[in-house]
Write an enzyme that holds these catalytic residues in place. Sequence first.
Site, PDB file in Angstrom:
ATOM      1  N   HIS A  70     -36.419  71.682  60.252  1.00 53.10           N
ATOM      2  CA  HIS A  70     -35.143  71.454  60.918  1.00 53.10           C
ATOM      3  C   HIS A  70     -34.683  72.744  61.590  1.00 53.10           C
ATOM      4  O   HIS A  70     -35.097  73.845  61.216  1.00 53.10           O
ATOM      5  CB  HIS A  70     -34.111  70.961  59.922  1.00 53.10           C
ATOM      6  N   GLU A  72     -31.872  74.462  61.607  1.00 51.39           N
ATOM      7  CA  GLU A  72     -31.192  75.478  60.794  1.00 51.39           C
ATOM      8  C   GLU A  72     -32.162  76.168  59.846  1.00 51.39           C
ATOM      9  O   GLU A  72     -32.048  77.375  59.597  1.00 51.39           O
ATOM     10  CB  GLU A  72     -29.996  74.883  60.040  1.00 51.39           C
ATOM     11  N   CYS A  98     -28.766  68.176  56.868  1.00 51.55           N
ATOM     12  CA  CYS A  98     -29.184  67.274  55.792  1.00 51.55           C
ATOM     13  C   CYS A  98     -28.944  67.989  54.454  1.00 51.55           C
ATOM     14  O   CYS A  98     -28.650  69.186  54.417  1.00 51.55           O
ATOM     15  CB  CYS A  98     -30.660  66.907  55.953  1.00 51.55           C
ATOM     16  N   CYS A 101     -31.353  71.109  53.857  1.00 51.07           N
ATOM     17  CA  CYS A 101     -30.989  72.305  54.619  1.00 51.07           C
ATOM     18  C   CYS A 101     -29.664  72.895  54.141  1.00 51.07           C
ATOM     19  O   CYS A 101     -29.455  74.098  54.231  1.00 51.07           O
ATOM     20  CB  CYS A 101     -30.938  71.995  56.109  1.00 51.07           C
TER      21      CYS A 101
END
Length: 143
Positions: A70, A72, A98, A101
């Site tokens: 992802h 981030e 999510c 993360c």
Amino acid sequence: MNSKKQQKFDKAYLRIAREWSKLSHCNRKQVGALIVKDRMIISDGYNGTPTGFENFCEDDEGYTKWYVLHAEANAILKVAGSTQSCKDATLYITMSPCKECSKLIHQSGISRLVYHIDYKDNSGLEFLEKAGVELHQITELQD
């Protein structure tokens, strides 16, 4: 910094994150992230496969491959490989994180999160709020 000036910076950084998301090779979702500390961009990221892998994020059935990172996570991992620190930084991301993360965000020391649109599951935001991370959603990016 006063709140009007802060909001102007927040929108500008989110617009940059949105531009960064366009670098993603993912078809389903393109997400961009910036980490800013003391009004300096210390890292950036977008969702995609790890270094050295093919750039296709989805399998033949259109599902996201399990190893896609992802945005981030990519940004936080870039900081981990540098001399910078995420402590007390702000994460700007085009989509709320999510739950997986969110753990990385909290553990990295990021104290503020500014995001544009909601992810399908708000568990990550609930976790970050409980962890004391300051959360801001900005839905309109124009000045």
